[in-house]
Design a protein around this motif. Structure first.
Motif, PDB file in Angstrom:
ATOM      1  N   LEU A 111       0.780  -1.170   0.093  1.00  0.00           N
ATOM      2  CA  LEU A 111      -0.081   0.008   0.013  1.00  0.00           C
ATOM      3  C   LEU A 111       0.807   1.226  -0.169  1.00  0.00           C
ATOM      4  CD1 LEU A 111      -2.904  -0.771   2.583  1.00  0.00           C
ATOM      5  CD2 LEU A 111      -3.088  -0.547   0.226  1.00  0.00           C
ATOM      6  N   THR A 112       1.846   1.160   0.693  1.00  0.00           N
ATOM      7  CA  THR A 112       2.733   2.315   0.609  1.00  0.00           C
ATOM      8  C   THR A 112       3.588   2.518  -0.767  1.00  0.00           C
ATOM      9  OG1 THR A 112       3.399   1.805   3.017  1.00  0.00           O
ATOM     10  CG2 THR A 112       5.008   3.361   1.826  1.00  0.00           C
ATOM     11  N   LEU A 113       3.884   1.385  -1.226  1.00  0.00           N
ATOM     12  CA  LEU A 113       4.323   1.636  -2.719  1.00  0.00           C
ATOM     13  C   LEU A 113       3.212   2.275  -3.581  1.00  0.00           C
ATOM     14  CD1 LEU A 113       6.147  -1.674  -3.447  1.00  0.00           C
ATOM     15  CD2 LEU A 113       7.166   0.373  -2.621  1.00  0.00           C
ATOM     16  N   ILE A 114       2.180   1.824  -3.236  1.00  0.00           N
ATOM     17  CA  ILE A 114       1.003   2.884  -4.439  1.00  0.00           C
ATOM     18  C   ILE A 114       0.923   4.196  -3.985  1.00  0.00           C
ATOM     19  CG2 ILE A 114      -1.486   2.918  -4.854  1.00  0.00           C
ATOM     20  CD1 ILE A 114      -1.393  -0.216  -4.186  1.00  0.00           C
ATOM     21  N   ALA A 115       1.137   4.635  -2.742  1.00  0.00           N
ATOM     22  CA  ALA A 115       1.100   5.878  -2.240  1.00  0.00           C
ATOM     23  C   ALA A 115       2.298   6.683  -2.689  1.00  0.00           C
ATOM     24  CB  ALA A 115       0.894   5.956  -0.639  1.00  0.00           C
ATOM     25  N   VAL A 116       3.435   6.078  -2.593  1.00  0.00           N
ATOM     26  CA  VAL A 116       4.662   6.774  -3.011  1.00  0.00           C
ATOM     27  C   VAL A 116       4.533   6.941  -4.602  1.00  0.00           C
ATOM     28  CG1 VAL A 116       7.122   6.510  -3.254  1.00  0.00           C
ATOM     29  CG2 VAL A 116       6.124   6.078  -0.939  1.00  0.00           C
ATOM     30  N   GLY A 117       4.061   6.166  -5.125  1.00  0.00           N
ATOM     31  CA  GLY A 117       3.962   6.043  -6.710  1.00  0.00           C
ATOM     32  C   GLY A 117       3.089   7.453  -7.127  1.00  0.00           C
ATOM     33  N   LEU A 118       1.926   7.392  -6.317  1.00  0.00           N
ATOM     34  CA  LEU A 118       1.059   8.235  -6.885  1.00  0.00           C
ATOM     35  C   LEU A 118       1.589   9.796  -6.543  1.00  0.00           C
ATOM     36  CD1 LEU A 118      -2.314   6.639  -5.883  1.00  0.00           C
ATOM     37  CD2 LEU A 118      -1.446   6.946  -8.066  1.00  0.00           C
ATOM     38  N   LEU A 119       2.313   9.888  -5.270  1.00  0.00           N
ATOM     39  CA  LEU A 119       2.937  11.080  -4.889  1.00  0.00           C
ATOM     40  C   LEU A 119       4.045  11.497  -5.871  1.00  0.00           C
ATOM     41  CD1 LEU A 119       3.297  10.673  -1.054  1.00  0.00           C
ATOM     42  CD2 LEU A 119       1.994  12.339  -2.021  1.00  0.00           C
ATOM     43  N   ILE A 120       5.043  10.772  -6.259  1.00  0.00           N
ATOM     44  CA  ILE A 120       5.818  10.883  -7.228  1.00  0.00           C
ATOM     45  C   ILE A 120       5.231  11.527  -8.616  1.00  0.00           C
ATOM     46  CG2 ILE A 120       7.595   9.763  -8.755  1.00  0.00           C
ATOM     47  CD1 ILE A 120       8.426   7.938  -6.440  1.00  0.00           C
ATOM     48  N   ALA A 121       4.125  10.777  -8.980  1.00  0.00           N
ATOM     49  CA  ALA A 121       3.451  11.220 -10.316  1.00  0.00           C
ATOM     50  C   ALA A 121       2.746  12.949 -10.180  1.00  0.00           C
ATOM     51  CB  ALA A 121       2.064  10.401 -10.625  1.00  0.00           C
ATOM     52  N   LEU A 122       2.459  12.972  -8.720  1.00  0.00           N
ATOM     53  CA  LEU A 122       1.833  14.460  -8.505  1.00  0.00           C
ATOM     54  C   LEU A 122       3.267  15.342  -8.550  1.00  0.00           C
ATOM     55  CD1 LEU A 122      -0.213  16.523  -7.803  1.00  0.00           C
ATOM     56  CD2 LEU A 122       0.162  15.551  -5.238  1.00  0.00           C
ATOM     57  N   GLY A 123       4.151  15.053  -7.958  1.00  0.00           N
ATOM     58  CA  GLY A 123       5.413  15.680  -7.838  1.00  0.00           C
ATOM     59  C   GLY A 123       5.969  16.077  -9.457  1.00  0.00           C
ATOM     60  N   LEU A 124       5.997  14.790 -10.215  1.00  0.00           N
ATOM     61  CA  LEU A 124       6.405  15.190 -11.647  1.00  0.00           C
ATOM     62  C   LEU A 124       5.661  16.280 -12.343  1.00  0.00           C
ATOM     63  CD1 LEU A 124       7.474  11.570 -12.955  1.00  0.00           C
ATOM     64  CD2 LEU A 124       9.056  13.665 -12.757  1.00  0.00           C
ATOM     65  N   PHE A 125       4.072  16.005 -12.032  1.00  0.00           N
ATOM     66  CA  PHE A 125       3.150  16.743 -12.901  1.00  0.00           C
ATOM     67  C   PHE A 125       3.400  18.194 -12.482  1.00  0.00           C
ATOM     68  CE2 PHE A 125      -0.711  19.179 -12.277  1.00  0.00           C
ATOM     69  CZ  PHE A 125      -1.141  19.235 -13.748  1.00  0.00           C
ATOM     70  N   LEU A 126       3.765  18.710 -11.057  1.00  0.00           N
ATOM     71  CA  LEU A 126       3.915  19.942 -10.697  1.00  0.00           C
ATOM     72  C   LEU A 126       5.282  20.467 -11.140  1.00  0.00           C
ATOM     73  CD1 LEU A 126       2.871  19.673  -6.825  1.00  0.00           C
ATOM     74  CD2 LEU A 126       1.503  20.663  -8.914  1.00  0.00           C
ATOM     75  N   LEU A 127       6.271  19.505 -11.353  1.00  0.00           N
ATOM     76  CA  LEU A 127       7.712  19.823 -11.760  1.00  0.00           C
ATOM     77  C   LEU A 127       7.378  20.289 -13.171  1.00  0.00           C
ATOM     78  CD1 LEU A 127      10.653  20.023 -11.742  1.00  0.00           C
ATOM     79  CD2 LEU A 127      10.814  17.524 -12.373  1.00  0.00           C
ATOM     80  N   ILE A 128       6.847  19.405 -14.118  1.00  0.00           N
ATOM     81  CA  ILE A 128       6.613  19.591 -15.557  1.00  0.00           C
ATOM     82  C   ILE A 128       5.766  21.091 -15.922  1.00  0.00           C
ATOM     83  CG2 ILE A 128       5.988  18.910 -17.622  1.00  0.00           C
ATOM     84  CD1 ILE A 128       8.600  17.694 -16.556  1.00  0.00           C
ATOM     85  N   SER A 129       4.685  21.453 -14.944  1.00  0.00           N
ATOM     86  CA  SER A 129       3.604  22.248 -15.305  1.00  0.00           C
ATOM     87  C   SER A 129       3.882  23.390 -14.476  1.00  0.00           C
ATOM     88  CB  SER A 129       2.256  21.695 -15.073  1.00  0.00           C
ATOM     89  OG  SER A 129       2.032  21.471 -13.654  1.00  0.00           O
ATOM     90  N   ARG A 130       4.630  23.564 -13.534  1.00  0.00           N
ATOM     91  CA  ARG A 130       4.567  24.815 -12.722  1.00  0.00           C
ATOM     92  C   ARG A 130       5.983  25.539 -12.411  1.00  0.00           C
ATOM     93  NH1 ARG A 130      -0.327  24.502  -9.871  1.00  0.00           N
ATOM     94  NH2 ARG A 130      -1.603  23.685 -11.059  1.00  0.00           N
TER      95      ARG A 130
END
Length: 306
Positions: free
Chosen positions: A145-164
């Protein structure tokens, strides 16, 4: 098949999918921005896993192990970009494939020389060990479950990095017109090194996270690399959103196919034959998915239309 087993397999598919995304995100960034085919990306996954296992063994700290995996793989990636990859940007893809395949051999033998041929083991930390009770009577491992949460947080971080961020603007501009951003004063060589290091760091982090649920061994990155290429082809080259959605599709297809197809064939043939046929079809399922997507949309789900 019980609903509890089905729910557990869905969670397993999500866990596989988010880890494939962490691996594939760096690969699609590198290919989208640099136009580089990097077969050595799986070796960076392996380097992160070995760095994490070595540091965890020496310090007993899982968090330090993850930091070491991220730092080691990013540093190796930056070094490789400066020493080797930088000379390949203006070469054709065959030269890139041959050079990065040579890097696979170098990293594999170098890792074997440093750590030996026997697998290493990275233990799950006690605070993430054990099951979690979910609604419906499902008992699921806390670490997954932690892996799922970490992966989704990384996805959010990459989205913010690329877009903001300013770096994200440069990365997006580099995908579309690298000559123009170079003419505007952006140090394109520095940008490429940063992008390659980010991709390498993500691959190494994925290797460390996955290394806690499987053995850490030489060559462990190549099977994951194949799945990562499938992900970026389905999602569309250069698309982070496409990589995330495709990774989840691949993870769910691979996991559910391995359970549902053998169960389906047991209705028509003997159990042993059904398991064999179902398992064979399950191993083909993600490639069938890729073929269907490419027939419908040759550039991938979120790739630019040609």
């Amino acid at each position: 098949m019980s609903m509890i087993l089905l729910a557990e397999q869905v969670l397993n598919g999500l866990q596989l999918g988010v880890m494939l995304f962490v691996m594939a995100a760096g690969l699609t960034l590198v290919f989208g921005v640099m136009g580089l085919i990097n077969l050595a990306h799986g070796s960076l996954f392996m380097i992160g896993a070995f760095a994490a296992a070595a540091v965890a063994g020496a310090t007993g700290s899982f968090l330090l192990a993850l930091a070491a995996a991220l730092a080691a793989s990013a540093a190796v990636g930056a070094l490789v970009e400066v020493v080797v990859i930088r000379r390949l940007y203006n070469r054709d893809h065959l030269d890139q494939v041959l050079a990065t395949f040579a890097l696979i051999l170098i990293f594999s033998e170098g890792t074997r020389w440093l750590f030996g041929s026997f697998p290493l083991f990275l233990n799950i930390p006690p605070y993430l060990a054990g099951p979690v009770s979910l609604p419906g009577g499902i008992e699921y491992p806390m670490y997954r479950l932690t892996l799922i949460a970490v992966g989704l947080l990384i996805a959010l971080g990459l989205f913010l990095l690329i877009s903001r961020t300013r770096l994200g603007i440069q990365i997006r501009a580099g995908e579309n017109d690298r000559e123009m951003i170079a003419a505007l004063g952006v140090d394109i060589s520095r940008l490429y090194t940063i992008v390659f290091a980010i991709g390498a760091g993500l691959a190494g982090l994925a290797g460390a996270l996955v290394g806690a649920i499987q053995s850490v061994q030489v060559g462990m990155g190549e099977p994951v690399l194949i799945l990562a290429f499938v992900v970026i082809v389905i999602g569309g080259i250069g698309s982070i959103k496409g990589a995330l959605i495709a990774a989840l599709l691949v993870g769910l297809t691979d996991t559910l196919g391995g359970v549902l197809l053998p169960a389906l064939f047991k209705q028509f043939m003997e159990a042993s034959a059904a398991t064999s046929v179902g398992s064979s079809l399950a191993s083909m399922a993600i490639y069938i998915l890729m073929a269907v997507v490419l027939i419908w949309r040759p550039t991938g789900l979120f790739g630019a239309r040609g």
